[in-house]
Design a protein around this motif. Structure first.
Motif, PDB file in Angstrom:
ATOM      1  N   LEU A 133       9.275   4.741   8.420  1.00 57.05           N
ATOM      2  CA  LEU A 133       9.131   3.517   8.959  1.00 57.05           C
ATOM      3  C   LEU A 133       8.440   3.660  10.452  1.00 57.05           C
ATOM      4  O   LEU A 133       7.338   2.958  10.860  1.00 57.05           O
ATOM      5  CB  LEU A 133      10.247   2.676   9.310  1.00 57.05           C
ATOM      6  N   HIS A 134       8.680   4.734  11.259  1.00 57.32           N
ATOM      7  CA  HIS A 134       8.223   4.911  12.487  1.00 57.32           C
ATOM      8  C   HIS A 134       6.831   5.704  12.407  1.00 57.32           C
ATOM      9  O   HIS A 134       6.043   5.459  13.209  1.00 57.32           O
ATOM     10  CB  HIS A 134       8.963   6.123  13.324  1.00 57.32           C
ATOM     11  N   ARG A 135       6.447   6.053  11.196  1.00 63.15           N
ATOM     12  CA  ARG A 135       4.883   6.379  10.917  1.00 63.15           C
ATOM     13  C   ARG A 135       4.246   5.454  10.561  1.00 63.15           C
ATOM     14  O   ARG A 135       2.978   5.312  10.818  1.00 63.15           O
ATOM     15  CB  ARG A 135       5.171   7.609   9.843  1.00 63.15           C
ATOM     16  N   LEU A 136       4.685   4.488   9.627  1.00 61.78           N
ATOM     17  CA  LEU A 136       3.698   3.464   9.023  1.00 61.78           C
ATOM     18  C   LEU A 136       3.581   2.138  10.103  1.00 61.78           C
ATOM     19  O   LEU A 136       2.554   1.631  10.174  1.00 61.78           O
ATOM     20  CB  LEU A 136       4.280   3.112   7.806  1.00 61.78           C
ATOM     21  N   ILE A 137       4.714   1.761  10.649  1.00 63.36           N
ATOM     22  CA  ILE A 137       4.614   0.402  11.360  1.00 63.36           C
ATOM     23  C   ILE A 137       3.625   0.481  12.616  1.00 63.36           C
ATOM     24  O   ILE A 137       2.738  -0.629  12.915  1.00 63.36           O
ATOM     25  CB  ILE A 137       5.917  -0.019  11.940  1.00 63.36           C
ATOM     26  N   PRO A 138       3.587   1.573  13.379  1.00 61.98           N
ATOM     27  CA  PRO A 138       2.335   1.667  14.246  1.00 61.98           C
ATOM     28  C   PRO A 138       0.992   1.446  13.731  1.00 61.98           C
ATOM     29  O   PRO A 138       0.064   1.134  14.485  1.00 61.98           O
ATOM     30  CB  PRO A 138       2.463   3.018  14.988  1.00 61.98           C
ATOM     31  N   SER A 139       0.897   2.065  12.559  1.00 61.61           N
ATOM     32  CA  SER A 139      -0.449   1.962  12.021  1.00 61.61           C
ATOM     33  C   SER A 139      -0.787   0.368  11.353  1.00 61.61           C
ATOM     34  O   SER A 139      -2.067   0.371  10.980  1.00 61.61           O
ATOM     35  CB  SER A 139      -0.618   2.774  10.593  1.00 61.61           C
ATOM     36  N   THR A 184      14.848   0.047  -5.684  1.00 61.35           N
ATOM     37  CA  THR A 184      14.104   0.126  -4.500  1.00 61.35           C
ATOM     38  C   THR A 184      13.136  -1.132  -4.401  1.00 61.35           C
ATOM     39  O   THR A 184      13.170  -1.767  -3.371  1.00 61.35           O
ATOM     40  CB  THR A 184      13.493   1.327  -4.129  1.00 61.35           C
ATOM     41  N   VAL A 185      12.361  -1.514  -5.530  1.00 57.19           N
ATOM     42  CA  VAL A 185      11.236  -2.271  -5.405  1.00 57.19           C
ATOM     43  C   VAL A 185      12.051  -3.664  -5.457  1.00 57.19           C
ATOM     44  O   VAL A 185      11.629  -4.647  -4.748  1.00 57.19           O
ATOM     45  CB  VAL A 185      10.523  -2.199  -6.728  1.00 57.19           C
ATOM     46  N   VAL A 186      13.126  -3.980  -6.396  1.00 59.20           N
ATOM     47  CA  VAL A 186      13.739  -5.242  -6.702  1.00 59.20           C
ATOM     48  C   VAL A 186      14.770  -5.624  -5.342  1.00 59.20           C
ATOM     49  O   VAL A 186      14.388  -6.669  -4.625  1.00 59.20           O
ATOM     50  CB  VAL A 186      14.481  -5.325  -7.886  1.00 59.20           C
ATOM     51  N   THR A 187      15.249  -4.745  -4.866  1.00 55.32           N
ATOM     52  CA  THR A 187      16.504  -5.055  -3.907  1.00 55.32           C
ATOM     53  C   THR A 187      15.863  -4.701  -2.344  1.00 55.32           C
ATOM     54  O   THR A 187      16.747  -5.212  -1.502  1.00 55.32           O
ATOM     55  CB  THR A 187      17.628  -4.268  -4.130  1.00 55.32           C
ATOM     56  N   GLU A 215       0.959  -1.305  -0.073  1.00 59.23           N
ATOM     57  CA  GLU A 215      -0.032  -0.038   0.181  1.00 59.23           C
ATOM     58  C   GLU A 215       1.030   1.435  -0.088  1.00 59.23           C
ATOM     59  O   GLU A 215       0.327   2.432  -0.425  1.00 59.23           O
ATOM     60  CB  GLU A 215      -0.849  -0.019   1.173  1.00 59.23           C
ATOM     61  N   HIS A 216       2.166   1.118   0.384  1.00 58.40           N
ATOM     62  CA  HIS A 216       2.923   2.400   0.646  1.00 58.40           C
ATOM     63  C   HIS A 216       3.991   2.181  -0.311  1.00 58.40           C
ATOM     64  O   HIS A 216       5.325   3.038   0.051  1.00 58.40           O
ATOM     65  CB  HIS A 216       3.228   2.740   2.054  1.00 58.40           C
ATOM     66  N   GLU A 217       3.990   1.464  -1.329  1.00 58.38           N
ATOM     67  CA  GLU A 217       5.217   1.195  -2.485  1.00 58.38           C
ATOM     68  C   GLU A 217       5.683   2.699  -2.810  1.00 58.38           C
ATOM     69  O   GLU A 217       7.111   2.964  -2.585  1.00 58.38           O
ATOM     70  CB  GLU A 217       5.016   0.300  -3.519  1.00 58.38           C
ATOM     71  N   CYS A 218       4.999   3.520  -3.155  1.00 63.78           N
ATOM     72  CA  CYS A 218       5.560   4.742  -3.841  1.00 63.78           C
ATOM     73  C   CYS A 218       6.197   5.657  -2.294  1.00 63.78           C
ATOM     74  O   CYS A 218       7.142   6.577  -2.951  1.00 63.78           O
ATOM     75  CB  CYS A 218       4.086   5.696  -4.175  1.00 63.78           C
ATOM     76  N   ASP A 219       5.605   5.549  -1.365  1.00 62.79           N
ATOM     77  CA  ASP A 219       6.186   6.181  -0.311  1.00 62.79           C
ATOM     78  C   ASP A 219       7.666   5.725   0.169  1.00 62.79           C
ATOM     79  O   ASP A 219       8.530   6.555   0.162  1.00 62.79           O
ATOM     80  CB  ASP A 219       5.328   6.107   1.265  1.00 62.79           C
ATOM     81  N   PHE A 220       7.873   4.484   0.167  1.00 59.97           N
ATOM     82  CA  PHE A 220       9.126   3.798   0.324  1.00 59.97           C
ATOM     83  C   PHE A 220      10.061   4.362  -0.867  1.00 59.97           C
ATOM     84  O   PHE A 220      11.180   4.664  -0.680  1.00 59.97           O
ATOM     85  CB  PHE A 220       9.169   2.387   0.226  1.00 59.97           C
ATOM     86  N   VAL A 221       9.516   4.333  -2.180  1.00 66.94           N
ATOM     87  CA  VAL A 221      10.518   4.735  -3.229  1.00 66.94           C
ATOM     88  C   VAL A 221      10.880   6.116  -2.943  1.00 66.94           C
ATOM     89  O   VAL A 221      11.863   6.422  -3.478  1.00 66.94           O
ATOM     90  CB  VAL A 221       9.490   4.485  -4.543  1.00 66.94           C
ATOM     91  N   GLU A 275      19.822   6.376  11.381  1.00 66.61           N
ATOM     92  CA  GLU A 275      19.530   8.077  11.513  1.00 66.61           C
ATOM     93  C   GLU A 275      19.979   8.491  10.133  1.00 66.61           C
ATOM     94  O   GLU A 275      19.951   9.721   9.744  1.00 66.61           O
ATOM     95  CB  GLU A 275      20.197   8.721  12.584  1.00 66.61           C
ATOM     96  N   THR A 276      21.065   8.225   9.599  1.00 66.21           N
ATOM     97  CA  THR A 276      21.677   8.408   8.335  1.00 66.21           C
ATOM     98  C   THR A 276      20.738   8.463   7.244  1.00 66.21           C
ATOM     99  O   THR A 276      20.741   9.519   6.172  1.00 66.21           O
ATOM    100  CB  THR A 276      22.947   7.538   8.034  1.00 66.21           C
ATOM    101  N   SER A 277      19.730   7.522   6.902  1.00 69.53           N
ATOM    102  CA  SER A 277      18.841   7.560   6.047  1.00 69.53           C
ATOM    103  C   SER A 277      17.523   7.963   6.557  1.00 69.53           C
ATOM    104  O   SER A 277      16.483   7.162   6.969  1.00 69.53           O
ATOM    105  CB  SER A 277      18.450   6.199   5.669  1.00 69.53           C
ATOM    106  N   SER A 278      17.537   9.041   7.046  1.00 69.14           N
ATOM    107  CA  SER A 278      16.458   9.733   7.826  1.00 69.14           C
ATOM    108  C   SER A 278      15.068   9.643   7.340  1.00 69.14           C
ATOM    109  O   SER A 278      14.285   9.657   8.102  1.00 69.14           O
ATOM    110  CB  SER A 278      16.648  11.227   8.049  1.00 69.14           C
ATOM    111  N   HIS A 279      14.672   9.945   6.036  1.00 68.94           N
ATOM    112  CA  HIS A 279      13.628   9.962   5.586  1.00 68.94           C
ATOM    113  C   HIS A 279      12.849   8.569   5.367  1.00 68.94           C
ATOM    114  O   HIS A 279      11.794   8.447   5.916  1.00 68.94           O
ATOM    115  CB  HIS A 279      13.833  10.211   4.134  1.00 68.94           C
ATOM    116  N   THR A 280      13.638   7.525   5.229  1.00 73.79           N
ATOM    117  CA  THR A 280      13.227   6.143   5.573  1.00 73.79           C
ATOM    118  C   THR A 280      13.014   5.724   6.933  1.00 73.79           C
ATOM    119  O   THR A 280      11.880   5.151   7.142  1.00 73.79           O
ATOM    120  CB  THR A 280      14.498   5.161   4.746  1.00 73.79           C
ATOM    121  N   ALA A 281      13.783   6.378   7.801  1.00 71.38           N
ATOM    122  CA  ALA A 281      13.455   5.940   9.208  1.00 71.38           C
ATOM    123  C   ALA A 281      12.421   6.704   9.876  1.00 71.38           C
ATOM    124  O   ALA A 281      11.227   6.295  10.457  1.00 71.38           O
ATOM    125  CB  ALA A 281      14.841   6.460  10.103  1.00 71.38           C
ATOM    126  N   GLU A 282      12.189   7.891   9.382  1.00 72.47           N
ATOM    127  CA  GLU A 282      10.732   8.593   9.701  1.00 72.47           C
ATOM    128  C   GLU A 282       9.490   7.816   9.060  1.00 72.47           C
ATOM    129  O   GLU A 282       8.476   7.883   9.643  1.00 72.47           O
ATOM    130  CB  GLU A 282      10.929   9.982   9.289  1.00 72.47           C
TER     131      GLU A 282
END
Length: 484
Positions: A179-185, A88-91, A68-74, A170-177
């Motif tokens: 994950l902490h937004r989506l996983i609780p949902s 991103t999709v493959v690896t 559901e959030h493939e575009c967000d991860f990309v 913390e280096t990949s900050s956008h991905t970290a943020e």
């Protein structure tokens, strides 16, 4: 003008729930971790993860989140690493989905007690091994593959019935943020948490005492985490960076080898822990290999890789400067070499005339630079590999099955792959890690069509147990954690 209609109660409560669930994730450091650990331990002691149906539902929710959030991860990985959508999709996404689906399909079998062989004294007894969860697991991810290295351990831990606290890099900050937004949902809010903490906080966090720790990252940070874990006798699984050698024999399809090595080395701008780190090339194959690598890079990224939508960037200024400095002090640039500090861009670069003492050979590259060293024969290649630290991966390209067999048997590494690169890390059924973890594995791909396969079959997959590994009853996923 009439006022706009107020949102429905369902939508209002949903929004309220998401805001409340996100609060804990926004906290950072040991204080927030203490609270999350307390909640996770309470959930574990209450037995929330005992039932197969619960584990199954959590794994299915994880797959749904990725879909559901493939575009967000990309988008997040594009912001962090300028990573192309295909990579991103493959690896990242497909790899995690495959892990989760494999766990879902095998969960019932893994949870069944395993009967063991009886002897004369116990011939009338019922003997079995029952796997049960360890407890609360800490997963520390790395920035080079931030989704894969956080969620693959999470899949194994969920399948084994553990509670989990994830600490994305913390280096990949956008991905970290993200994950902490989506996983609780999507996942249970008492059993699974996301912690935003810096690397400097890890020793203090580890001191809080977990039941197992999965750490992926640099040797320096891994040493600190391992030392902290030792103080509380916490078991830990380390996947550390290293220099992965790639031997190219004179008897191989050079064009095919060059394409596969170039793709593996330069995808994600070379920021991969399992990519070939340097080439040991037979002297007779060097000129042909260089030409084939040039052609492969032209085919992949065009005449100006800076303009290519398929080529990434360094994750931050620090890593850019580190790779640029090594590049300027090692060997001779024969392809690439262009840099742009403002964009954190380093062109796909090939170095020759590299010697063992050059800076590029003293540490993991983690950038789009491929050093080439020459050897006289396979004996020299094996000797070179064995006098250095044991790598995470060893690669060899040859149409001679005896050469492949010798390199595999006479070197030691976390994984081995012949006639291809990186693909062994995509195999769901094989464990992952360096020497000393519960298992090491090998993948022998078929040689090019013009030569016979090393084993006479299209592909041969070889798994072997590490003699230095601990004995434990664990689900056969890469990162499942249980005790017998």
């Amino acid at each position: 003008m009439s006022a706009p209609p107020s949102p429905s109660p369902t939508r209002w409560f949903k929004a309220l729930r998401r805001n409340r669930l996100g609060e804990n994730c926004m906290k950072a450091g040991p204080v927030a971790c203490t609270e999350q650990l307390k909640r996770a331990r309470a959930a574990f002691q209450a037995g929330r993860m005992v039932k197969e149906s619960f584990r199954q539902s959590q794994l299915e929710a994880l797959v749904r989140m990725l879909a559901e959030h493939e575009c967000d991860f990309v988008d997040a990985l594009c912001r962090d690493l300028h990573k192309p959508r295909f990579e991103t999709v493959v690896t990242e996404l497909i790899l995690v989905k495959n892990e989760a689906l494999y766990a879902i399909n095998n969960l019932s079998k893994w949870m069944e007690p395993q009967r063991v062989e009886r002897n004369l004294a116990t011939s009338l007894d019922e003997c079995m091994v029952v796997s049960e969860p360890l407890g609360v697991v800490l997963v520390v991810g790395a920035w080079c593959s931030p989704i894969q290295l956080c969620l693959v351990p999470l899949v194994g831990a969920i399948a084994a019935g553990n509670c989990v606290i994830i600490n994305p890099s913390e280096t990949s900050s956008h991905t970290a943020e993200l994950l902490h937004r989506l996983i609780p949902s999507y996942l249970d809010n008492e059993c699974y948490h996301v912690l935003l903490a810096s690397t400097s906080d890890l020793p203090e966090i580890v001191d809080l005492k977990f039941d197992h720790i999965f750490f992926t990252g640099s040797s320096a940070d891994g040493t600190k985490v391992a030392q902290a874990a030792a103080r509380t006798l916490t078991p830990i699984s380390l996947v550390l960076g290293g220099k992965n050698p790639c031997y190219v024999d004179q008897h191989c399809d050079i064009a095919t080898a060059a394409r596969r090595i170039a793709w593996a080395r330069f995808q994600n701008a070379g920021q991969s822990a399992v990519a070939p780190d340097y080439i040991l090339c037979h002297t007779e194959a060097k000129a042909q290999l260089l030409q084939a690598l040039r052609c492969a890079l032209m085919h992949f990224y065009g005449s100006d890789p800076r303009e290519s939508r398929s080529f990434g960037r360094m994750v931050n200024a620090e890593n850019f400067a580190r790779v640029r400095d090594m590049l300027g002090k090692s060997g001779k640039v024969v392809v690439g070499g262009q840099v742009n500090e403002a964009e954190k861009y380093i062109a796909p670069t090939i170095l020759t005339d590299v010697v063992e003492m050059d800076p590029i050979m003293q540490q993991e590259v983690l950038g789009p630079v491929l050093p080439i060293l020459t050897v006289q024969n396979v004996d020299d290649a094996i000797s070179f590999i064995c006098r250095r630290e044991k790598p995470l991966c060893v690669y060899v390209y040859s149409s001679n099955s005896k050469v492949i067999s010798r390199v595999m048997k006479e070197t030691s590494s976390g994984s081995f792959c012949a006639n291809d690169s990186i693909l062994q890390s995509l195999m769901v059924v094989m464990p992952f890690g360096g020497v000393g973890v519960p298992a090491v594995w090998a993948l022998i791909m078929d040689a090019p069509a013009s030569t016979p396969s090393p084993t006479g079959s299209p592909a041969c997959f070889v798994a072997r147990a590490s003699s230095a590994s601990p004995t434990c009853a664990t689900h056969p996923t890469r990162t499942a954690t249980c005790r017998s």
